[in-house]
Design an enzyme around this catalytic site. Sequence first.
Site, short mmCIF file in Angstrom:
data_model
loop_
_atom_site.label_atom_id
_atom_site.label_comp_id
_atom_site.label_asym_id
_atom_site.label_seq_id
_atom_site.Cartn_x
_atom_site.Cartn_y
_atom_site.Cartn_z
N HIS A 1 49.61 4.84 -85.06
CA HIS A 1 50.08 4.60 -83.68
C HIS A 1 49.29 3.50 -82.99
O HIS A 1 49.86 2.60 -82.37
CB HIS A 1 49.97 5.90 -82.87
CG HIS A 1 50.07 5.68 -81.40
ND1 HIS A 1 51.27 5.52 -80.75
CD2 HIS A 1 49.11 5.52 -80.45
CE1 HIS A 1 51.05 5.30 -79.48
NE2 HIS A 1 49.75 5.30 -79.26
N CYS B 1 65.29 -3.92 -91.11
CA CYS B 1 64.72 -3.69 -89.78
C CYS B 1 63.48 -2.80 -89.82
O CYS B 1 63.02 -2.34 -88.78
CB CYS B 1 65.76 -3.09 -88.84
SG CYS B 1 66.49 -1.55 -89.43
#
Length: 572
Positions: A190, A503
Site C-alpha cells: 500500500h 491495465c
Amino acid sequence: MAKELKGIAASDGIAIAKAYLLVEPDLSYEKTEVTDVESEVKRFESALEVSRTELSTIREKAAKDLGEDKAQIFDAHLLVLNDPELTGPIEESIKNAKTNAETALQETTDMFIGMFESMDNEYMRERAADIKDVRKRVLSHLLGVTIPNPALIDEEVVVVAADLTPSDTAQLNRKFVKGFVTDIGGRTSHSAIMARSLEIPAVVGTKEVTASVAKNDIVIIDGLEGNVIIHPTEEQIAHYEKIKSDFALQQAEWEKLKNEKTVSKDGVHVELAANIGTPNDLEGVISNGGEAVGLYRTEFLYMGRDNFPTEEEQFEAYKAVVSGMDGKSVVVRTLDIGGDKTLPYLELPEEMNPFLGFRAIRLCFANEELFRTQLRALLRASVYGNLKIMFPMIATVNEFRQARDILLDEKAKLKAAGTEVSDSIELGIMIEIPAAAVLADQFAKEVDFFSIGTNDLIQYTMAADRMNERVSYLYQPYNPSILRLVKMVIDASHKEGKWTGMCGEMAGDQTAVPLLLGLGLDEFSMSASSILKSRSLIKRLDQSEMVKLAEEALNKSTAEEVVELVEKYTAE
C-alpha cells in the site's frame, strides 16, 4: 560515519533531508475494574465518535489529494467503527466483566484479529490490518494520547517509519515530505503504491532503518536504486544532488514528449493510456500526455456513500470522463465489487475465499437491476465521446454473451424511448482468469478487445497471494508461464483483427515494457505518472528487436532468466 542500507525502490526520485521519525505512541494501560459501567460505555462510545470524525476528515483529504480510489481504504476503517458485531461485544465485555474500555477493546479486537490473520485469503487478512489501525486510533482517544500526525509537518523532511498505515500516507503533505523510507513493505504494498500516486521518492523493505536513524539525522533516499544513506558525507550529498539534478532534467525531457504519439524506433505505434477512478483523475491523464483512459474503475463511484448511485449520478460521471477526453478512447470497466472491495449498503455472503467467489460480473448477474442501471447510464454517456465497455472477471464465453445481451436489451429500450445511443461502442472483457486466457481464441471471435489484468492473472495462475509474505516469492510477472498466457491472448486477438491492452501494474513496469512491446501489446494502461517515462523508453526501442527478445523470453525456464535477458538486451 555514513551508514548505507539497501531496500526496494518503490517510487522514483532522490530526497535529501533531515529525518522525521513516525514512531508508535505509548498506548500501554492497566486493566482495571469499573463500578460505573454505563459511564465506561459512554466513554468508549465517545472515543468511537471522535475517531469517526477524524477518519472522515482524513478520508476527505485523501480523496482531494490522492483521488477517490486511494481514499476508499478509509471506508473500510469507518465500516469497522460502525460494525455492531465488533463494537457490540466490546460494550458487552465492559458491562459483563466490569472491565475498563481499554481492556475490553484490546481483548475483543485481539480475538477478531487472530481469527482473520489465520485465514488463507488476502481479503480477510486486510480486515485484520484495518481493525489494528482503527484500534490504535480509538485506544489513543481513550488514553488521551496524541498519535503522530504527519499532516502537521511544516518543514522539509524525509519520513522514517516501520511501515506507513493508510491513515499516515493520506496525511503526507508533498510540500514538506520529500520522501519516505520504511522497514517493511514491497513494491506492490500500500505505502509503495501511494508513494507513486504522490510522486515522492520512496524506499521500502530496508528491515532496519528505524533502528538506524535518530530524529533530525540527515538521510538520503534513492528511490531509483533502492539505496538509503544515513549521516552521508559531503561527497555523498554532492553525488546524490547531481543525480537529483540529472533526474529533474530527465523529467523535463520526458515532459517534451507530452503531446507526441508513442512510436517505437522502427515506427510501430502503441497507445499509452491511464488508469483512473474518478472524473477528477482526468487532470493527471491530460497533464501527463495520456492517449486514452485504459481503465475507468467505476466501483469508486459506489464507495464512500450510504446508497447506490442513481442512474443520473452515474450518467453525469461517465459523461464527464468521456467528454473530457475529447474523442480519445475511454475504456470503462463495469462494477467490480467483492473480493477486497465492499459496500456498506450491499450485504455480501461470507465466503472462505471471496477472491474466488461472488464478485464482479457474478455479483452483477445476481443483482441484474443494479447492472442494468449502470449499463443505461453508460449507454446514454456514449454519445459524448469514444466509449468502450469491458466486463470484469469473465471466465466463460456464456458469461460474456449474457452480459452483452443485457446491454443490447437496454440499448434497444433506450432507442425505443427516443434516447440517443452510440452504435459504435466496442465491448471487451478483462483477462484475469486463466480460463479466459486459455480460451482467448474463442472469445476473440465475439469480443472487440481484451484488457489483461495482470495483478489477478498472476495471482490466479501462480496460486500465490501477492500480499502473503510466505508465498509472495511466487508472484512473478516475468515467469514464462505468465508471458505465454499474455502472448496467447494477444495473438488470438490479432488473428481476428482485434486489439489487446493491459491495465495491471505490469503495464507500467520499465522492465516489462520491452517484453510487452515484443509480444505485440497494443495498449499499455498505467498510473498517469508513468506515461511519459514509458513513452521515452518505447521511442528508444526497436520493436522488431523486442520481438526477438520476447521469443527468447518465452523459451526461458524461470522468471530470473527472463529478467537477466531483458537487462542484457536493454543494456546493449
